[in-house]
Write an enzyme that holds these catalytic residues in place. Structure first.
Site, PDB file in Angstrom:
ATOM      1  N   GLU A 220     -36.163   2.883  24.531  1.00 19.22           N
ATOM      2  CA  GLU A 220     -36.113   3.269  23.117  1.00 19.22           C
ATOM      3  C   GLU A 220     -37.516   3.558  22.590  1.00 19.22           C
ATOM      4  OE1 GLU A 220     -33.789   0.332  20.929  1.00 19.22           O
ATOM      5  OE2 GLU A 220     -32.857  -0.321  22.802  1.00 19.22           O
ATOM      6  N   GLU A 331     -30.984   3.347  12.315  1.00 22.74           N
ATOM      7  CA  GLU A 331     -30.328   2.038  12.369  1.00 22.74           C
ATOM      8  C   GLU A 331     -30.916   1.164  11.273  1.00 22.74           C
ATOM      9  OE1 GLU A 331     -30.112  -1.927  15.263  1.00 22.74           O
ATOM     10  OE2 GLU A 331     -30.931  -0.043  16.031  1.00 22.74           O
TER      11      GLU A 331
END
Length: 415
Positions: A220, A331
């Site tokens: 990520e 997110e």
């Protein structure tokens, strides 16, 4: 009236006495537990903060230690004891393009104002004693909570996660065997955070495995605002990895555990990025590319034109070979799931468009021939779309595949 005032004064004095009594009791309770906690904190600080060759004090309060490249935390990993550092990738992906008329943003970090690290060192944001005290435990420091990615099943259909975990997503995704990386241009913002242990981020995920098997592998990279981790509300560059579905044995943010090997002396993972976009005004972007090098198999990270470093493929299980899913988007985490006022992206919904909503553009994937191509069959997920949403659209052919995403969190239309 005088009697009332006297009663109030007496009440305040009494309450103050009770409060101070409580502090004293807390200070003497469980001394062995507190001593153990201090020992754990000191031990972790010794592991994380390697002896620097130079130190730079940033105006945002960060301390950047310039650590010799061979002494970085990655080499505490048992599989990396005799590792030979690969200073740059053997091959770049072919087919890279960006025809946008938005000027590329050469990454600038706040600590650059006061110096730079010398050659053969890497900049590491120093972990402070108070940083570890804010963590729920030293074991969990620098780690994401489970369900930090929208869960997908094997037939491209979303699997609803347990919303009590507090994670909300607005993302695009593509699933196919044998992905070898992805590149995208990320719009930079500084979202409002409702409370200190909330976070808001924008990132890419490269994944293999699953939550069900507790063997989810991820790579990520992106930007985030996370007061509980960084002690401020600045927009910061970050990376993350896991090979066990975000459980406690592997993976972490940035360089807070062994794994990611940094080769660049200009970029501090976890460091503040500036400038950021303004609503209705100037827009700032940053390119992020992650791909599997054909020689050696390492997963390389390139940010804003800089080779930053790599994840050795052998620290993973599924990602030793290739990825099965790639995701891009936002997110938000909050213990007050469904009730938080924490913004995602710009804090505005996708339908507001350019200069108001956040975007990710020129979304590409790396195929088995090491070429960047547009992903096929891109899906969208926003399970709480009254708070945060995502949509694709047409702004111009120079944007390639792109999304707008984000939202304000709790609002009059939220359930």
């Amino acid at each position: 009236m005088a009697a009332t005032r006297a009663c109030l004064v007496a009440l305040v004095v009494a309450l103050t006495f009770v409060f101070l009594e409580g502090l004293a009791a807390a200070a003497t309770a469980n001394p062995e537990g507190r001593a153990q906690r201090r020992r754990e904190v000191r031990s972790l600080l010794r592991r994380l903060n390697k002896p620097p060759l130079a130190t730079i004090q940033s105006v945002d309060g960060d301390i950047i230690d310039c650590v010799h490249i061979s002494k970085q935390p990655a080499f505490d990993h048992p599989l990396l004891k005799n590792h030979t550092i690969q200073m740059q990738p053997a091959y770049n992906p072919g087919g890279m393009y960006d025809k946008s008329n938005i000027a590329p943003h050469r990454i600038a970090q706040t600590w650059h104002q006061n110096g730079k690290c010398p050659e053969n060192t890497i900049p590491i944001r120093r972990t402070k004693y108070e940083d570890l005290l804010r963590a729920s435990s030293t074991r969990r420091y620098g780690k994401k909570r489970p369900e930090s990615i929208a869960n997908l099943n094997s037939v491209n259909e979303p699997v609803t996660p347990n919303i009590s975990t507090g994670h909300q997503h607005a993302i695009a995704y593509a699933q196919v065997d044998n992905y070898h990386g992805t590149k995208a241009t990320f719009n930079l913002w500084k979202p409002t955070i409702g409370r200190d242990n909330d976070f808001s981020l924008t990132q890419l995920w490269i994944t293999g495995g699953s939550y069900r098997g507790n063997d989810l592998n991820t790579i990520e990279a992106g930007w985030q605002v996370y007061p509980d981790l960084y002690k401020d509300r600045n927009t910061r560059l970050f990376v993350y990895w896991t090979r066990d579905a975000y459980h406690q044995t592997t993976g972490c943010y940035n360089l807070q555990c062994p794994g990611f090997i940094q080769t660049n002396n200009q970029i501090a993972l976890g460091g503040s990025i500036s400038p950021t976009s303004t609503y209705g005004g100037a827009q700032y972007d940053i390119d992020i590319l992650v791909w599997k090098d054909k020689v050696g198999g390492n997963w390389w990270l390139q940010v804003g034109g800089y080779y930053v470093g790599y994840w050795p493929s052998f620290i993973f299980s599924y990602l030793q070979n290739s990825a099965s899913s790639v995701q891009w988007g936002g997110e938000v985490y909050s213990p007050d799931v469904g009730q938080t006022s924490t913004h995602m992206g710009s804090g505005h919904f996708p339908n507001e468009g350019f200069r108001q909503a956040s975007y990710i553009r020129n979304i590409q994937v790396v195929d088995t021939s090491n070429s960047l191509i547009p992903p096929s069959d891109v899906g969208l997920i926003a399970r709480h779309n009254n708070s945060y949403n995502v949509q694709s659209g047409i702004y111009g052919s120079d944007w390639g595949i792109y999304i707008y995403y984000g939202g304000p969190g709790k609002n009059i239309n939220s359930p």
